[in-house]
Design a protein around this motif. Sequence first.
Motif, mmCIF file in Angstrom:
data_model
loop_
_atom_site.group_PDB
_atom_site.id
_atom_site.type_symbol
_atom_site.label_atom_id
_atom_site.label_comp_id
_atom_site.label_asym_id
_atom_site.label_seq_id
_atom_site.Cartn_x
_atom_site.Cartn_y
_atom_site.Cartn_z
ATOM 1 N N THR A 66 40.147 90.365 -9.260
ATOM 2 C CA THR A 66 39.332 90.699 -7.778
ATOM 3 C C THR A 66 38.001 89.868 -7.748
ATOM 4 O O THR A 66 37.962 88.850 -8.443
ATOM 5 N N SER A 67 38.130 90.097 -6.262
ATOM 6 C CA SER A 67 37.203 89.023 -5.079
ATOM 7 C C SER A 67 36.184 89.606 -4.074
ATOM 8 O O SER A 67 37.253 90.559 -3.744
ATOM 9 N N ARG A 68 35.085 89.233 -4.031
ATOM 10 C CA ARG A 68 34.193 90.208 -3.396
ATOM 11 C C ARG A 68 34.996 89.360 -1.928
ATOM 12 O O ARG A 68 34.407 90.497 -0.883
ATOM 13 N N HIS A 69 34.767 88.481 -1.867
ATOM 14 C CA HIS A 69 34.645 87.436 -0.530
ATOM 15 C C HIS A 69 36.478 87.355 -0.072
ATOM 16 O O HIS A 69 36.836 86.973 1.038
ATOM 17 N N ARG A 70 37.376 88.033 0.223
ATOM 18 C CA ARG A 70 38.791 88.587 0.201
ATOM 19 C C ARG A 70 39.273 88.530 1.111
ATOM 20 O O ARG A 70 38.825 90.071 1.202
ATOM 21 N N SER A 71 39.362 88.143 1.986
ATOM 22 C CA SER A 71 39.723 89.469 3.493
ATOM 23 C C SER A 71 41.016 90.323 3.288
ATOM 24 O O SER A 71 41.885 90.411 2.341
ATOM 25 N N ARG A 72 41.108 91.242 4.049
ATOM 26 C CA ARG A 72 42.218 92.283 3.224
ATOM 27 C C ARG A 72 43.764 91.926 3.722
ATOM 28 O O ARG A 72 44.597 92.670 3.273
ATOM 29 N N ARG A 73 43.559 91.386 4.504
ATOM 30 C CA ARG A 73 44.871 90.743 4.861
ATOM 31 C C ARG A 73 45.386 89.504 3.775
ATOM 32 O O ARG A 73 46.464 90.058 3.276
ATOM 33 N N ILE A 74 44.529 88.994 3.023
ATOM 34 C CA ILE A 74 44.741 87.917 2.061
ATOM 35 C C ILE A 74 45.597 88.874 0.741
ATOM 36 O O ILE A 74 46.466 88.990 0.502
ATOM 37 N N HIS A 75 44.833 90.139 0.938
ATOM 38 C CA HIS A 75 44.981 91.704 0.035
ATOM 39 C C HIS A 75 46.251 92.503 0.005
ATOM 40 O O HIS A 75 46.510 92.425 -1.021
ATOM 41 N N LYS A 76 46.105 92.636 1.148
ATOM 42 C CA LYS A 76 47.450 92.605 1.595
ATOM 43 C C LYS A 76 48.749 91.899 1.139
ATOM 44 O O LYS A 76 50.297 92.060 0.335
ATOM 45 N N LYS A 77 48.860 90.529 1.333
ATOM 46 C CA LYS A 77 49.323 89.695 0.737
ATOM 47 C C LYS A 77 50.033 89.528 -0.573
ATOM 48 O O LYS A 77 50.910 89.855 -0.903
ATOM 49 N N LEU A 78 48.578 89.639 -1.183
ATOM 50 C CA LEU A 78 48.509 89.574 -3.045
ATOM 51 C C LEU A 78 49.480 90.935 -3.398
ATOM 52 O O LEU A 78 50.102 90.765 -4.144
ATOM 53 N N VAL A 79 49.023 91.617 -2.906
ATOM 54 C CA VAL A 79 49.464 93.055 -3.480
ATOM 55 C C VAL A 79 51.569 92.683 -3.391
ATOM 56 O O VAL A 79 52.202 93.614 -3.902
ATOM 57 N N LYS A 80 51.907 93.107 -1.943
ATOM 58 C CA LYS A 80 53.233 92.665 -1.560
ATOM 59 C C LYS A 80 54.094 91.659 -2.761
ATOM 60 O O LYS A 80 55.178 91.695 -3.497
ATOM 61 N N ARG A 81 52.864 90.534 -2.588
ATOM 62 C CA ARG A 81 53.549 89.810 -4.399
ATOM 63 C C ARG A 81 54.173 90.082 -5.237
ATOM 64 O O ARG A 81 54.901 90.021 -6.234
ATOM 65 N N PHE A 82 52.252 90.851 -5.518
ATOM 66 C CA PHE A 82 52.519 91.489 -7.324
ATOM 67 C C PHE A 82 52.675 92.608 -7.605
ATOM 68 O O PHE A 82 53.459 93.330 -8.265
#
Length: 80
Positions: free
Chosen positions: A28-44
């Motif tokens: 988890t990260s407080r500074h992660r953008s929604r766009r990067i979070h979406k990419k991580l969810v797609k990858r994992f």
Amino acid sequence: MLGNPFAGLRITFSLAALEDTKERLFPTSRHRSRRIHKKLVKRFGGEFKRVPCMWKTPAGIIAHPAFKDQLEWALSQEAL
């Protein structure tokens, strides 16, 4: 064993019978953008690890196929 192998109890096996755990697939990260979070969810494949489970409904039980052998064994032991 004659008739229904589950003693008349309606059991449906579904690969979608999964529940989330509290174990994260990426940190988890407080500074992660929604766009990067979406990419991580797609990858994992999601944010949290998922494990097989069973749900009890008024119509019967919905179970992951990983539990099929355990259910058959338990019902065969009960029939003895």
